[in-house]
Write a protein that holds these residues in place. Sequence first.
Motif, PDB file in Angstrom:
ATOM      1  N   UNK A  13      24.113  -5.537 -15.736  1.00 17.31           N
ATOM      2  CA  UNK A  13      22.729  -4.763 -15.525  1.00 17.31           C
ATOM      3  C   UNK A  13      24.440  -3.093 -14.907  1.00 17.31           C
ATOM      4  N   UNK A  14      25.475  -3.662 -14.971  1.00 15.12           N
ATOM      5  CA  UNK A  14      26.934  -3.345 -14.084  1.00 15.12           C
ATOM      6  C   UNK A  14      27.217  -1.726 -15.001  1.00 15.12           C
ATOM      7  N   UNK A  15      26.537  -0.666 -14.081  1.00  8.70           N
ATOM      8  CA  UNK A  15      26.586   0.852 -14.847  1.00  8.70           C
ATOM      9  C   UNK A  15      25.713   1.310 -15.562  1.00  8.70           C
ATOM     10  N   UNK A  16      24.878   1.019 -15.135  1.00  4.05           N
ATOM     11  CA  UNK A  16      22.911   0.852 -15.806  1.00  4.05           C
ATOM     12  C   UNK A  16      21.978   1.652 -14.476  1.00  4.05           C
ATOM     13  N   UNK A  17      21.725   2.882 -14.359  1.00  4.58           N
ATOM     14  CA  UNK A  17      21.114   3.621 -13.268  1.00  4.58           C
ATOM     15  C   UNK A  17      19.435   3.810 -13.442  1.00  4.58           C
ATOM     16  N   UNK A  70      15.566  -4.895 -12.914  1.00  5.77           N
ATOM     17  CA  UNK A  70      16.236  -4.587 -11.580  1.00  5.77           C
ATOM     18  C   UNK A  70      14.528  -3.339 -11.031  1.00  5.77           C
ATOM     19  N   UNK A  71      14.749  -3.931  -9.996  1.00  6.31           N
ATOM     20  CA  UNK A  71      13.597  -3.298  -9.059  1.00  6.31           C
ATOM     21  C   UNK A  71      14.192  -2.474  -7.517  1.00  6.31           C
ATOM     22  N   UNK A  72      13.600  -1.018  -7.394  1.00  3.44           N
ATOM     23  CA  UNK A  72      13.807  -0.678  -6.337  1.00  3.44           C
ATOM     24  C   UNK A  72      14.504   0.603  -6.326  1.00  3.44           C
ATOM     25  N   UNK A  73      14.273   1.527  -5.321  1.00  3.93           N
ATOM     26  CA  UNK A  73      15.370   2.018  -5.256  1.00  3.93           C
ATOM     27  C   UNK A  73      16.614   2.374  -4.778  1.00  3.93           C
ATOM     28  N   UNK A  74      16.832   1.228  -4.435  1.00  6.36           N
ATOM     29  CA  UNK A  74      18.441   1.153  -4.622  1.00  6.36           C
ATOM     30  C   UNK A  74      19.274   0.858  -5.950  1.00  6.36           C
ATOM     31  N   UNK A  75      18.792   0.458  -6.294  1.00  3.11           N
ATOM     32  CA  UNK A  75      18.925   1.044  -8.349  1.00  3.11           C
ATOM     33  C   UNK A  75      20.454  -0.213  -8.406  1.00  3.11           C
ATOM     34  N   UNK A  76      19.814  -1.470  -6.943  1.00  2.00           N
ATOM     35  CA  UNK A  76      21.114  -2.753  -6.675  1.00  2.00           C
ATOM     36  C   UNK A  76      20.549  -3.659  -8.075  1.00  2.00           C
ATOM     37  N   UNK A  77      21.248  -4.639  -8.387  1.00  2.00           N
ATOM     38  CA  UNK A  77      20.549  -5.518  -9.314  1.00  2.00           C
ATOM     39  C   UNK A  77      20.686  -6.660  -8.569  1.00  2.00           C
TER      40      UNK A  77
END
Length: 66
Positions: A25-29, A10-17
Amino acid sequence: FIPNKIIAAALGKSNEAPPMLSELLSGRTAGIKPTLYVCEGFACQEPAVGADAIRAKLDQLTRNVR
C-alpha cells in the motif's frame, strides 16, 4: 468472487498501512472517502473514489468471471 486477486485494506485517518501491508500500500493514500486501487503488471489504474465508483469498478472486474 474474483479469482487470482489480492484485496488489502488500510483503515484509519492516518493512512498508515498495517506492517504486513506497508509495501503493497506504499504511496496509496485515501482522503475521507473509501478508495480502491486496481493494479496489474506493476502499474495501477486511476483509483476509484467513493462507494459508487468502487461498486462500478468491482462490477467491471467480476463481469468476466461470472
